[in-house]
Design a protein around this motif. Sequence first.
Motif, PDB file in Angstrom:
ATOM      1  N   ASP A 157       0.827  -1.198   0.000  1.00 28.16           N
ATOM      2  CA  ASP A 157       0.000   0.000   0.000  1.00 28.16           C
ATOM      3  C   ASP A 157       0.868   1.258   0.000  1.00 28.16           C
ATOM      4  OD1 ASP A 157       0.106   1.218   2.966  1.00 28.16           O
ATOM      5  OD2 ASP A 157       0.196  -0.967   3.052  1.00 28.16           O
ATOM      6  N   ILE A 313      -3.780   1.493  -3.222  1.00 28.56           N
ATOM      7  CA  ILE A 313      -4.941   2.187  -2.657  1.00 28.56           C
ATOM      8  C   ILE A 313      -6.125   1.266  -2.386  1.00 28.56           C
ATOM      9  CG2 ILE A 313      -4.324   4.402  -3.710  1.00 28.56           C
ATOM     10  CD1 ILE A 313      -6.375   3.786  -5.925  1.00 28.56           C
ATOM     11  N   ASN A 318      -4.590   0.075   5.701  1.00 32.33           N
ATOM     12  CA  ASN A 318      -3.851   1.337   5.636  1.00 32.33           C
ATOM     13  C   ASN A 318      -4.527   2.393   4.762  1.00 32.33           C
ATOM     14  OD1 ASN A 318      -2.133  -0.086   7.257  1.00 32.33           O
ATOM     15  ND2 ASN A 318      -0.333   0.118   5.956  1.00 32.33           N
ATOM     16  N   PRO A 319      -4.946   2.066   3.519  1.00 30.20           N
ATOM     17  CA  PRO A 319      -5.695   3.064   2.749  1.00 30.20           C
ATOM     18  C   PRO A 319      -6.998   3.480   3.443  1.00 30.20           C
ATOM     19  CG  PRO A 319      -4.822   1.390   1.289  1.00 30.20           C
ATOM     20  CD  PRO A 319      -4.599   0.888   2.694  1.00 30.20           C
TER      21      PRO A 319
END
Length: 374
Positions: A157, A313, A318-319
Amino acid sequence: MSDMRATDRPTVQMVGHNPVLLWGMDTAERTHRIAAAAKLPFGEAPANAPRLLVDAGHAFDPAWLRTLAARPNHVLTVAGKPVIAHVTDSAAAAAAADIAAGRIPAGLTVMAHEQGGAMVNDELRKRELPFATPLTPATVAGVERASYVGAYKGVTDALTKYLWPEWALFLTRRCAAAGITPNMVSTFGAILCIITTILFAYGHYWPALAIGLFFMVLDTVDGKLARCTITSSKWGHLLDHGVDLIHPPFWYVAWGLGLYAWGLELSPPVFTTVMAVIIGGYVAQRLIEGAFIALFGMHIHVWRKIDSDFRLITARRNPNFVILAGFLAVGRPDLSIVAVAWWTAISLVVHLSQMAQAAVFKLRGQPIRSWLDA
């Protein structure tokens, strides 16, 4: 190395001694760990037995030991100096003397590092030339950086790839110097993950995001520390990836519950729908990733360049963390979780499309190859 019979495995033998420490280890200890991970014997070899002669004055990526183990009568060189030599005959003593003197042993095929082609690392999803370099007090920092970069995933990511590599390198160095093990880092990270979940549930979003961010960085550190210090273990892998796999749905549910503290709670039908989309989409995407590996022999994110770019993404923790923080910054944590649901649904459609396209390729007899192999 699984296709190499035990009787064919060369013994790894050090040539010389180097007191310079890399990740808290001298070259003999580091090479011993690399050999053990590759299931290669280490130490003095029986007479006339094949051996991998390793120059203590150099440091190298573990991939090189595995590569040379499969290439009898080859020698890896850096700037014309021997680093690893696979010797199969009775001339091992003479070859060791040559290596100690910085000479290339006679009769070996030279693999010059400067002319080497990139290798594909399936585990780390990247294509690169593994490092090999002299190790001196002046080069330690650079060699540690090369080792760290070599242990970093190529397809991941955007936050992991671009935001905190330097943060994680700093912490990895400090942990190695302090003797902190990867499992210690993973355990501490798991505790922070639980604290983050609790804070989310009570609507303390900003403190939770700060602690969660630290946990996410540590989630990078434990793996890099294990690879750099050659201390990976089955338990460590299970702990690290188990926490990674299980905790995201708990974060999203806790975030939704925390909205009550803000007076922005979702109605029961909307809450149920949002959580069903997020959790169902998360599970479905992981299942698709597993099915893609089973059907096509590679990770879904390394098939085409566009698939790797989308991994930056896609709706993973995390995104989604960025989405949560973005709407929270304008005072709308309720829209945060709704936006995560929408992005999860969109990402699921993309994953289904990738799977369908690969299936069509296969039905047409077209090869399914990773763009990293190009």
